[in-house]
Scaffold this motif. Structure first.
Motif, mmCIF file in Angstrom:
data_model
loop_
_atom_site.group_PDB
_atom_site.id
_atom_site.type_symbol
_atom_site.label_atom_id
_atom_site.label_comp_id
_atom_site.label_asym_id
_atom_site.label_seq_id
_atom_site.Cartn_x
_atom_site.Cartn_y
_atom_site.Cartn_z
ATOM 1 N N VAL A 21 -29.856 103.982 3.123
ATOM 2 C CA VAL A 21 -30.498 102.639 2.891
ATOM 3 C C VAL A 21 -31.778 102.747 3.840
ATOM 4 O O VAL A 21 -31.928 103.180 5.087
ATOM 5 C CB VAL A 21 -29.400 101.473 3.680
ATOM 6 N N LEU A 269 -30.336 102.559 -1.396
ATOM 7 C CA LEU A 269 -30.344 101.245 -1.494
ATOM 8 C C LEU A 269 -31.858 100.760 -0.876
ATOM 9 O O LEU A 269 -31.715 101.392 0.323
ATOM 10 C CB LEU A 269 -29.213 100.311 -0.828
ATOM 11 N N LEU A 308 -22.668 97.810 6.073
ATOM 12 C CA LEU A 308 -22.569 99.331 5.773
ATOM 13 C C LEU A 308 -21.323 99.892 6.319
ATOM 14 O O LEU A 308 -20.755 100.617 5.740
ATOM 15 C CB LEU A 308 -23.946 99.656 6.010
#
Length: 515
Positions: A21, A269, A308
Protein backbone atom coordinates in the motif's frame (compact mmCIF):
# COMPACT_ATOMS: atom_id res chain seq x y z
CA UNK A 1 13.77 -28.96 -8.60
CA UNK A 2 11.06 -26.35 -9.16
CA UNK A 3 9.92 -24.24 -6.22
CA UNK A 4 6.37 -22.91 -6.12
CA UNK A 5 5.63 -19.36 -4.96
CA UNK A 6 4.33 -20.73 -1.65
CA UNK A 7 7.46 -22.85 -1.09
CA UNK A 8 9.68 -19.85 -1.80
CA UNK A 9 7.79 -17.80 0.78
CA UNK A 10 8.10 -20.57 3.35
CA UNK A 11 11.86 -20.99 2.86
CA UNK A 12 12.86 -17.35 3.29
CA UNK A 13 13.14 -15.22 6.40
CA UNK A 14 11.77 -12.24 4.47
CA UNK A 15 8.40 -13.15 2.92
CA UNK A 16 7.04 -11.26 -0.02
CA UNK A 17 4.20 -8.92 1.09
CA UNK A 18 0.74 -10.03 0.10
CA UNK A 19 -0.26 -6.40 -0.36
CA UNK A 20 1.78 -3.23 -0.87
CA UNK A 21 0.00 0.00 0.00
CA UNK A 22 1.58 3.23 -1.16
CA UNK A 23 0.20 6.37 0.47
CA UNK A 24 1.20 9.71 -1.05
CA UNK A 25 0.16 12.66 1.10
CA UNK A 26 -0.12 15.84 -0.92
CA UNK A 27 1.95 18.61 0.77
CA UNK A 28 2.78 16.68 3.96
CA UNK A 29 5.55 18.50 5.85
CA UNK A 30 7.91 17.20 8.54
CA UNK A 31 7.86 20.46 10.51
CA UNK A 32 4.06 20.37 10.79
CA UNK A 33 4.11 16.72 11.77
CA UNK A 34 6.55 17.55 14.56
CA UNK A 35 4.54 20.62 15.59
CA UNK A 36 1.27 18.67 15.93
CA UNK A 37 2.77 15.42 17.26
CA UNK A 38 1.33 16.01 20.75
CA UNK A 39 -2.14 15.89 19.18
CA UNK A 40 -1.61 12.55 17.46
CA UNK A 41 -2.88 9.24 18.75
CA UNK A 42 -0.97 5.97 19.13
CA UNK A 43 -2.15 4.24 15.97
CA UNK A 44 -1.21 6.59 13.11
CA UNK A 45 2.04 8.47 12.54
CA UNK A 46 3.36 7.52 15.98
CA UNK A 47 2.86 3.81 15.26
CA UNK A 48 4.51 4.06 11.85
CA UNK A 49 7.50 5.95 13.31
CA UNK A 50 7.80 3.64 16.30
CA UNK A 51 7.51 0.32 14.49
CA UNK A 52 8.67 1.27 10.99
CA UNK A 53 11.68 2.72 9.22
CA UNK A 54 11.57 6.50 8.99
CA UNK A 55 13.63 8.64 6.62
CA UNK A 56 13.02 12.15 7.93
CA UNK A 57 15.03 14.15 5.38
CA UNK A 58 13.65 13.23 1.96
CA UNK A 59 13.75 15.30 -1.23
CA UNK A 60 12.87 15.13 -4.90
CA UNK A 61 15.80 15.01 -7.36
CA UNK A 62 14.27 17.70 -9.59
CA UNK A 63 12.83 21.21 -9.32
CA UNK A 64 9.37 22.71 -9.97
CA UNK A 65 7.59 19.86 -8.19
CA UNK A 66 3.82 19.53 -8.18
CA UNK A 67 1.40 16.71 -7.40
CA UNK A 68 1.54 15.01 -10.79
CA UNK A 69 5.32 15.13 -11.25
CA UNK A 70 5.78 13.91 -7.67
CA UNK A 71 3.48 10.89 -8.04
CA UNK A 72 5.09 10.00 -11.36
CA UNK A 73 8.55 10.09 -9.77
CA UNK A 74 7.46 7.90 -6.84
CA UNK A 75 6.00 5.24 -9.12
CA UNK A 76 8.61 5.26 -11.92
CA UNK A 77 11.71 5.83 -9.80
CA UNK A 78 12.90 8.49 -12.21
CA UNK A 79 12.52 12.18 -13.07
CA UNK A 80 10.46 14.14 -15.65
CA UNK A 81 13.43 14.16 -18.04
CA UNK A 82 12.73 10.43 -18.49
CA UNK A 83 9.15 9.81 -17.43
CA UNK A 84 7.72 12.80 -19.31
CA UNK A 85 5.47 14.16 -16.53
CA UNK A 86 6.84 17.69 -16.15
CA UNK A 87 3.78 18.87 -14.23
CA UNK A 88 0.02 18.72 -13.93
CA UNK A 89 -0.14 20.84 -17.09
CA UNK A 90 2.24 21.69 -19.90
CA UNK A 91 2.07 23.51 -23.22
CA UNK A 92 1.09 21.39 -26.21
CA UNK A 93 3.39 22.55 -29.00
CA UNK A 94 0.92 21.42 -31.70
CA UNK A 95 -2.04 23.44 -30.44
CA UNK A 96 -0.16 26.05 -28.36
CA UNK A 97 -2.66 25.38 -25.58
CA UNK A 98 -2.05 24.02 -22.09
CA UNK A 99 -2.97 20.36 -21.67
CA UNK A 100 -3.64 18.24 -18.60
CA UNK A 101 -1.07 15.54 -17.99
CA UNK A 102 -3.61 12.70 -18.31
CA UNK A 103 -5.67 14.04 -21.21
CA UNK A 104 -6.55 11.39 -23.81
CA UNK A 105 -9.41 12.01 -26.23
CA UNK A 106 -9.42 8.34 -27.27
CA UNK A 107 -10.72 7.16 -23.88
CA UNK A 108 -14.22 7.48 -22.46
CA UNK A 109 -14.87 8.34 -18.85
CA UNK A 110 -16.86 6.25 -16.39
CA UNK A 111 -19.24 8.48 -14.34
CA UNK A 112 -17.43 11.53 -15.72
CA UNK A 113 -17.33 13.48 -18.95
CA UNK A 114 -13.54 13.76 -18.76
CA UNK A 115 -11.35 11.60 -21.01
CA UNK A 116 -8.15 10.52 -19.35
CA UNK A 117 -5.40 7.86 -19.46
CA UNK A 118 -1.70 7.39 -18.56
CA UNK A 119 -0.65 7.62 -22.23
CA UNK A 120 1.68 10.58 -21.51
CA UNK A 121 3.67 8.53 -18.97
CA UNK A 122 6.70 7.49 -21.04
CA UNK A 123 8.11 4.66 -18.90
CA UNK A 124 6.96 1.76 -16.74
CA UNK A 125 5.88 2.08 -13.12
CA UNK A 126 6.56 -0.32 -10.28
CA UNK A 127 2.95 -1.50 -10.61
CA UNK A 128 3.47 -2.19 -14.32
CA UNK A 129 6.49 -4.32 -13.44
CA UNK A 130 4.42 -6.19 -10.84
CA UNK A 131 1.75 -6.94 -13.43
CA UNK A 132 4.36 -8.25 -15.87
CA UNK A 133 6.17 -10.30 -13.23
CA UNK A 134 2.96 -12.05 -12.16
CA UNK A 135 1.56 -12.58 -15.64
CA UNK A 136 -1.25 -10.17 -14.89
CA UNK A 137 -2.39 -12.03 -11.76
CA UNK A 138 -1.54 -9.22 -9.34
CA UNK A 139 -4.40 -6.84 -8.57
CA UNK A 140 -3.53 -3.14 -8.85
CA UNK A 141 -5.86 -0.30 -7.85
CA UNK A 142 -5.32 3.40 -7.28
CA UNK A 143 -7.58 5.81 -5.37
CA UNK A 144 -7.07 9.57 -5.15
CA UNK A 145 -9.10 12.78 -4.94
CA UNK A 146 -7.80 13.92 -8.36
CA UNK A 147 -7.41 12.18 -11.70
CA UNK A 148 -3.72 12.91 -12.23
CA UNK A 149 -2.67 11.31 -8.93
CA UNK A 150 -5.00 8.34 -9.40
CA UNK A 151 -3.93 7.55 -12.97
CA UNK A 152 -0.19 8.18 -12.64
CA UNK A 153 -0.07 6.04 -9.48
CA UNK A 154 -2.00 3.27 -11.24
CA UNK A 155 0.34 3.15 -14.23
CA UNK A 156 -0.38 1.54 -17.58
CA UNK A 157 -1.43 -1.98 -16.61
CA UNK A 158 -3.61 -1.48 -13.51
CA UNK A 159 -7.04 -2.93 -12.89
CA UNK A 160 -8.50 0.47 -12.06
CA UNK A 161 -7.86 4.09 -11.13
CA UNK A 162 -10.55 6.09 -9.32
CA UNK A 163 -10.95 9.78 -8.50
CA UNK A 164 -13.68 12.19 -7.41
CA UNK A 165 -15.27 13.90 -10.39
CA UNK A 166 -15.16 17.69 -10.02
CA UNK A 167 -18.68 18.14 -11.36
CA UNK A 168 -20.70 15.32 -9.81
CA UNK A 169 -18.65 14.25 -6.78
CA UNK A 170 -18.88 10.62 -7.90
CA UNK A 171 -15.97 8.22 -7.88
CA UNK A 172 -15.00 8.13 -11.54
CA UNK A 173 -12.64 6.20 -13.78
CA UNK A 174 -11.58 5.80 -17.40
CA UNK A 175 -12.31 3.18 -20.03
CA UNK A 176 -8.55 2.82 -20.49
CA UNK A 177 -8.60 0.30 -17.61
CA UNK A 178 -11.68 -1.55 -18.91
CA UNK A 179 -15.20 -1.65 -17.53
CA UNK A 180 -16.15 0.23 -14.38
CA UNK A 181 -16.22 -2.57 -11.78
CA UNK A 182 -19.45 -3.61 -10.12
CA UNK A 183 -17.98 -3.24 -6.63
CA UNK A 184 -17.22 0.44 -7.31
CA UNK A 185 -20.63 1.02 -8.83
CA UNK A 186 -22.27 -0.41 -5.71
CA UNK A 187 -20.44 2.20 -3.62
CA UNK A 188 -21.73 5.02 -5.81
CA UNK A 189 -25.25 3.65 -5.41
CA UNK A 190 -25.20 2.99 -1.66
CA UNK A 191 -22.81 5.59 -0.21
CA UNK A 192 -22.47 8.27 -2.88
CA UNK A 193 -20.59 11.38 -1.79
CA UNK A 194 -22.91 13.64 -3.78
CA UNK A 195 -25.77 12.42 -1.58
CA UNK A 196 -23.93 13.29 1.65
CA UNK A 197 -21.84 16.33 0.90
CA UNK A 198 -24.53 18.97 1.46
CA UNK A 199 -25.11 17.63 4.97
CA UNK A 200 -21.43 17.72 5.95
CA UNK A 201 -20.21 20.41 8.29
CA UNK A 202 -16.48 20.70 9.00
CA UNK A 203 -15.64 21.97 12.48
CA UNK A 204 -12.59 21.33 14.72
CA UNK A 205 -12.48 17.73 15.85
CA UNK A 206 -11.94 18.80 19.48
CA UNK A 207 -11.45 21.93 21.62
CA UNK A 208 -7.81 20.86 22.08
CA UNK A 209 -7.19 21.24 18.35
CA UNK A 210 -9.11 24.51 18.27
CA UNK A 211 -7.02 26.00 21.07
CA UNK A 212 -3.64 24.59 20.02
CA UNK A 213 -1.28 27.51 19.53
CA UNK A 214 1.34 26.56 16.93
CA UNK A 215 0.20 29.27 14.50
CA UNK A 216 -1.81 31.45 16.85
CA UNK A 217 -1.78 32.53 20.47
CA UNK A 218 -4.50 31.22 22.79
CA UNK A 219 -6.03 34.70 22.90
CA UNK A 220 -6.51 34.63 19.12
CA UNK A 221 -7.87 31.11 18.99
CA UNK A 222 -11.10 30.66 17.11
CA UNK A 223 -13.05 27.82 15.64
CA UNK A 224 -14.44 27.45 12.15
CA UNK A 225 -17.39 25.94 10.35
CA UNK A 226 -17.35 25.04 6.67
CA UNK A 227 -20.26 23.63 4.72
CA UNK A 228 -19.95 22.32 1.19
CA UNK A 229 -22.60 24.00 -0.95
CA UNK A 230 -22.74 25.95 -4.17
CA UNK A 231 -20.82 25.59 -7.40
CA UNK A 232 -17.43 25.14 -5.69
CA UNK A 233 -18.48 22.52 -3.17
CA UNK A 234 -16.50 19.63 -4.70
CA UNK A 235 -13.40 21.78 -5.14
CA UNK A 236 -13.60 22.96 -1.51
CA UNK A 237 -14.28 19.43 -0.29
CA UNK A 238 -11.12 18.17 -2.01
CA UNK A 239 -9.07 20.73 -0.07
CA UNK A 240 -10.61 19.88 3.29
CA UNK A 241 -9.73 17.29 5.91
CA UNK A 242 -12.87 15.37 4.97
CA UNK A 243 -11.48 14.30 1.60
CA UNK A 244 -9.13 11.87 3.37
CA UNK A 245 -12.10 10.26 5.11
CA UNK A 246 -13.72 9.83 1.69
CA UNK A 247 -10.56 8.21 0.28
CA UNK A 248 -10.55 5.79 3.23
CA UNK A 249 -14.25 5.01 2.77
CA UNK A 250 -13.71 4.07 -0.85
CA UNK A 251 -10.48 2.19 -0.01
CA UNK A 252 -12.35 0.15 2.61
CA UNK A 253 -15.05 -0.67 0.08
CA UNK A 254 -12.32 -1.77 -2.33
CA UNK A 255 -10.65 -3.97 0.29
CA UNK A 256 -13.98 -5.48 1.35
CA UNK A 257 -15.21 -6.28 -2.16
CA UNK A 258 -12.06 -7.34 -4.01
CA UNK A 259 -9.47 -10.06 -3.45
CA UNK A 260 -6.66 -7.64 -2.61
CA UNK A 261 -4.13 -9.38 -0.36
CA UNK A 262 -6.00 -12.69 -0.23
CA UNK A 263 -3.48 -14.96 -1.96
CA UNK A 264 0.28 -15.38 -2.26
CA UNK A 265 0.53 -13.17 -5.34
CA UNK A 266 1.43 -9.66 -4.24
CA UNK A 267 -1.20 -7.00 -4.93
CA UNK A 268 -0.82 -3.21 -4.92
CA UNK A 269 -3.04 -0.39 -3.67
CA UNK A 270 -2.13 3.29 -4.11
CA UNK A 271 -3.86 6.00 -2.08
CA UNK A 272 -3.47 9.78 -2.12
CA UNK A 273 -4.37 11.98 0.87
CA UNK A 274 -4.37 15.77 1.23
CA UNK A 275 -2.46 17.80 3.84
CA UNK A 276 -2.55 21.27 2.28
CA UNK A 277 -4.56 24.30 3.33
CA UNK A 278 -8.32 24.66 2.96
CA UNK A 279 -9.27 26.11 -0.44
CA UNK A 280 -5.52 26.62 -1.06
CA UNK A 281 -5.60 29.73 1.12
CA UNK A 282 -2.54 31.14 2.94
CA UNK A 283 -1.86 29.41 6.26
CA UNK A 284 -2.45 32.69 8.11
CA UNK A 285 -6.08 32.66 6.93
CA UNK A 286 -6.84 29.03 7.88
CA UNK A 287 -4.44 28.05 10.72
CA UNK A 288 -6.92 26.02 12.77
CA UNK A 289 -8.15 24.20 9.67
CA UNK A 290 -4.58 23.09 8.92
CA UNK A 291 -4.07 21.86 12.47
CA UNK A 292 -7.33 19.95 12.29
CA UNK A 293 -6.35 18.47 8.92
CA UNK A 294 -3.18 16.94 10.38
CA UNK A 295 -4.99 15.53 13.41
CA UNK A 296 -7.69 13.97 11.25
CA UNK A 297 -5.03 12.73 8.81
CA UNK A 298 -3.35 10.90 11.70
CA UNK A 299 -6.68 9.23 12.50
CA UNK A 300 -7.20 8.24 8.86
CA UNK A 301 -3.75 6.64 8.74
CA UNK A 302 -4.53 4.72 11.93
CA UNK A 303 -7.83 3.55 10.45
CA UNK A 304 -6.05 2.43 7.27
CA UNK A 305 -3.55 0.36 9.24
CA UNK A 306 -6.42 -1.27 11.16
CA UNK A 307 -8.19 -2.08 7.88
CA UNK A 308 -5.03 -3.65 6.45
CA UNK A 309 -4.34 -5.71 9.56
CA UNK A 310 -7.91 -7.00 9.48
CA UNK A 311 -7.90 -7.81 5.76
CA UNK A 312 -4.33 -9.03 5.19
CA UNK A 313 -2.87 -9.64 8.64
CA UNK A 314 -0.17 -7.83 10.60
CA UNK A 315 3.24 -8.32 9.01
CA UNK A 316 1.80 -9.45 5.68
CA UNK A 317 1.52 -6.02 4.09
CA UNK A 318 4.04 -3.29 3.33
CA UNK A 319 2.93 0.30 3.90
CA UNK A 320 4.90 3.13 2.30
CA UNK A 321 4.05 6.73 3.20
CA UNK A 322 5.58 9.87 1.71
CA UNK A 323 4.77 13.38 0.51
CA UNK A 324 4.52 15.26 -2.76
CA UNK A 325 7.25 17.51 -1.36
CA UNK A 326 5.92 20.96 -2.19
CA UNK A 327 3.53 23.53 -0.70
CA UNK A 328 1.04 25.86 -2.34
CA UNK A 329 2.34 29.30 -3.25
CA UNK A 330 1.49 32.07 -0.84
CA UNK A 331 1.68 35.56 -2.34
CA UNK A 332 3.36 37.79 0.26
CA UNK A 333 4.06 41.53 0.08
CA UNK A 334 7.78 41.42 0.79
CA UNK A 335 8.15 45.14 0.16
CA UNK A 336 6.15 45.80 3.32
CA UNK A 337 9.04 44.29 5.26
CA UNK A 338 11.78 45.85 3.06
CA UNK A 339 12.75 42.45 1.62
CA UNK A 340 14.02 42.65 -1.99
CA UNK A 341 11.14 41.90 -4.33
CA UNK A 342 9.49 42.91 -7.58
CA UNK A 343 7.15 41.74 -10.32
CA UNK A 344 8.41 39.89 -13.37
CA UNK A 345 6.01 39.82 -16.31
CA UNK A 346 6.51 36.77 -18.51
CA UNK A 347 4.21 38.35 -21.10
CA UNK A 348 6.33 41.49 -21.28
CA UNK A 349 9.58 39.51 -21.40
CA UNK A 350 8.18 37.46 -24.29
CA UNK A 351 7.17 40.59 -26.24
CA UNK A 352 10.50 42.35 -25.67
CA UNK A 353 12.46 39.25 -26.70
CA UNK A 354 10.43 38.99 -29.89
CA UNK A 355 11.14 42.64 -30.72
CA UNK A 356 14.86 42.06 -30.14
CA UNK A 357 14.95 38.97 -32.36
CA UNK A 358 13.10 40.87 -35.11
CA UNK A 359 15.75 43.58 -34.92
CA UNK A 360 18.45 40.93 -35.34
CA UNK A 361 16.85 38.48 -37.79
CA UNK A 362 14.04 40.40 -39.50
CA UNK A 363 10.25 40.38 -39.23
CA UNK A 364 8.47 37.39 -37.70
CA UNK A 365 6.84 35.96 -34.60
CA UNK A 366 9.89 34.26 -33.08
CA UNK A 367 8.31 33.64 -29.65
CA UNK A 368 5.15 31.61 -30.11
CA UNK A 369 3.88 31.53 -26.54
CA UNK A 370 4.84 31.33 -22.87
CA UNK A 371 3.89 28.91 -20.10
CA UNK A 372 4.87 29.57 -16.51
CA UNK A 373 8.37 31.01 -16.80
CA UNK A 374 9.12 29.10 -20.02
CA UNK A 375 9.20 30.57 -23.52
CA UNK A 376 8.45 28.55 -26.66
CA UNK A 377 10.16 29.62 -29.88
CA UNK A 378 8.71 29.29 -33.37
CA UNK A 379 11.07 26.59 -34.57
CA UNK A 380 9.43 26.37 -38.01
CA UNK A 381 10.07 30.08 -38.61
CA UNK A 382 13.65 29.67 -37.47
CA UNK A 383 14.07 26.73 -39.83
CA UNK A 384 12.37 28.53 -42.74
CA UNK A 385 14.71 31.50 -42.29
CA UNK A 386 17.63 29.05 -42.22
CA UNK A 387 18.79 30.42 -38.88
CA UNK A 388 21.04 28.54 -36.49
CA UNK A 389 18.90 27.54 -33.52
CA UNK A 390 21.90 27.54 -31.18
CA UNK A 391 22.70 31.12 -32.20
CA UNK A 392 19.09 32.23 -31.65
CA UNK A 393 18.99 30.61 -28.21
CA UNK A 394 22.33 32.14 -27.21
CA UNK A 395 21.19 35.63 -28.23
CA UNK A 396 17.88 35.18 -26.43
CA UNK A 397 19.65 34.04 -23.27
CA UNK A 398 22.02 37.03 -23.33
CA UNK A 399 19.08 39.42 -23.82
CA UNK A 400 16.83 38.01 -21.09
CA UNK A 401 19.55 37.75 -18.43
CA UNK A 402 19.73 41.53 -18.34
CA UNK A 403 16.11 41.96 -17.20
CA UNK A 404 15.35 42.96 -13.63
CA UNK A 405 14.35 40.01 -11.47
CA UNK A 406 16.06 37.40 -13.63
CA UNK A 407 18.47 35.21 -11.71
CA UNK A 408 19.50 33.02 -14.65
CA UNK A 409 18.33 31.85 -18.06
CA UNK A 410 18.62 28.27 -19.32
CA UNK A 411 18.11 27.18 -22.88
CA UNK A 412 16.88 23.72 -23.83
CA UNK A 413 20.27 22.97 -25.38
CA UNK A 414 22.12 24.04 -22.25
CA UNK A 415 19.95 21.75 -20.13
CA UNK A 416 20.21 18.82 -22.54
CA UNK A 417 24.01 18.98 -22.46
CA UNK A 418 24.45 19.59 -18.73
CA UNK A 419 24.00 16.13 -17.21
CA UNK A 420 27.24 16.39 -15.25
CA UNK A 421 26.81 19.91 -13.92
CA UNK A 422 25.72 19.51 -10.31
CA UNK A 423 24.43 23.05 -9.88
CA UNK A 424 21.74 22.73 -12.55
CA UNK A 425 21.07 18.99 -12.40
CA UNK A 426 17.75 19.39 -10.55
CA UNK A 427 16.49 21.84 -13.16
CA UNK A 428 17.60 19.54 -15.99
CA UNK A 429 15.81 16.63 -14.33
CA UNK A 430 12.56 18.63 -14.44
CA UNK A 431 12.99 19.28 -18.17
CA UNK A 432 11.66 17.11 -21.01
CA UNK A 433 12.57 17.61 -24.65
CA UNK A 434 9.02 17.09 -25.95
CA UNK A 435 7.03 18.95 -23.28
CA UNK A 436 9.18 21.78 -21.96
CA UNK A 437 9.93 25.19 -23.42
CA UNK A 438 13.00 26.31 -25.35
CA UNK A 439 13.96 28.86 -22.71
CA UNK A 440 13.66 28.63 -18.91
CA UNK A 441 13.75 31.93 -17.03
CA UNK A 442 14.82 31.49 -13.40
CA UNK A 443 13.32 34.41 -11.51
CA UNK A 444 14.97 35.65 -8.30
CA UNK A 445 13.48 34.34 -5.03
CA UNK A 446 10.94 36.75 -3.58
CA UNK A 447 9.80 38.06 -6.95
CA UNK A 448 6.27 37.58 -8.28
CA UNK A 449 5.94 35.98 -11.70
CA UNK A 450 2.84 37.18 -13.55
CA UNK A 451 1.25 36.31 -16.87
CA UNK A 452 -0.80 39.29 -18.01
CA UNK A 453 -2.86 37.23 -20.46
CA UNK A 454 -3.91 34.44 -18.10
CA UNK A 455 -3.71 36.62 -14.94
CA UNK A 456 -1.78 33.83 -13.21
CA UNK A 457 0.80 34.81 -10.62
CA UNK A 458 3.22 32.85 -8.48
CA UNK A 459 5.82 33.78 -5.92
CA UNK A 460 9.28 32.48 -6.67
CA UNK A 461 10.65 30.58 -3.71
CA UNK A 462 13.61 28.24 -3.43
CA UNK A 463 13.35 27.36 0.26
CA UNK A 464 13.57 23.75 1.44
CA UNK A 465 10.42 21.84 2.39
CA UNK A 466 11.26 18.84 4.55
CA UNK A 467 9.15 15.68 4.41
CA UNK A 468 9.50 12.00 5.38
CA UNK A 469 9.44 8.55 3.81
CA UNK A 470 8.06 5.77 6.02
CA UNK A 471 8.26 2.00 5.50
CA UNK A 472 6.04 -0.04 7.84
CA UNK A 473 5.20 -3.75 8.15
CA UNK A 474 6.54 -6.87 6.45
CA UNK A 475 9.57 -7.31 8.75
CA UNK A 476 10.77 -3.73 8.27
CA UNK A 477 13.55 -2.93 10.71
CA UNK A 478 12.45 -0.07 13.03
CA UNK A 479 14.85 2.87 12.86
CA UNK A 480 14.86 6.61 12.28
CA UNK A 481 17.32 7.69 9.59
CA UNK A 482 18.43 11.30 9.28
CA UNK A 483 20.69 10.78 6.27
CA UNK A 484 19.12 12.60 3.28
CA UNK A 485 17.47 10.39 0.64
CA UNK A 486 15.64 11.07 -2.61
CA UNK A 487 12.18 9.86 -3.52
CA UNK A 488 13.29 8.00 -6.64
CA UNK A 489 14.62 5.30 -4.30
CA UNK A 490 11.08 4.25 -3.29
CA UNK A 491 10.24 2.33 -6.48
CA UNK A 492 13.39 0.16 -6.51
CA UNK A 493 13.06 -0.48 -2.76
CA UNK A 494 9.45 -1.61 -3.12
CA UNK A 495 10.44 -3.68 -6.15
CA UNK A 496 13.06 -5.47 -4.03
CA UNK A 497 10.39 -6.27 -1.41
CA UNK A 498 8.24 -7.82 -4.15
CA UNK A 499 11.24 -9.52 -5.83
CA UNK A 500 10.60 -7.97 -9.20
CA UNK A 501 12.51 -5.66 -11.52
CA UNK A 502 12.59 -1.95 -10.87
CA UNK A 503 10.78 0.24 -13.45
CA UNK A 504 12.51 0.36 -16.82
CA UNK A 505 13.89 3.93 -16.51
CA UNK A 506 14.81 3.71 -12.82
CA UNK A 507 18.54 4.02 -12.19
CA UNK A 508 18.29 4.75 -8.46
CA UNK A 509 19.50 2.06 -6.06
CA UNK A 510 17.12 0.58 -3.47
CA UNK A 511 17.56 1.67 0.12
CA UNK A 512 19.76 -0.71 2.10
CA UNK A 513 19.12 -2.42 5.45
CA UNK A 514 15.38 -1.72 5.35
CA UNK A 515 14.80 -5.18 6.79
Amino acid sequence: MVLTWANMEAQTSHPVPRLVVNVTIDQLRTDYMEAFSSLFGAGGFNKVMRDGRSYMDAAYPFSHIDRASAVACIMTGTVPYDNGIVGEHWMDRKTLRPMYCVDDATCEGWLTSEKYSPVALNVSTVTDELKMATGGRALVYSIAPDADAAILAAGHAADGAFWIDNASGQWSSTSYYGQYPDWALRYDVSDRLSGRISDLSWTPISPIVENFNFFISPQESKGFTHKFTGDRKIYEFKTSAYVNDEVNRFAKHCLDHTELGEDLVTDFLSLTYYAGTFDHKPVAEVPVELQDTYVRLDLELAELITMLEKKVGAGRFLLVVTSTGYTDDEITDFSKYRIPTGTFSVTRASALLNMYLMAVYGQGQYVETEFGSQLFLNQKLIEDKQLNLSDVLTRAQAFLIQMAGVKDVYTSQRLALSAGETEIRRLRNSFNQMRSGDIFIEVSPGWKVVNEETHEQTLERASYVGFPIFFFGCNVRPETIKTPVTVDCIAPTVARFMRIRAPNACSAAPLSAVR
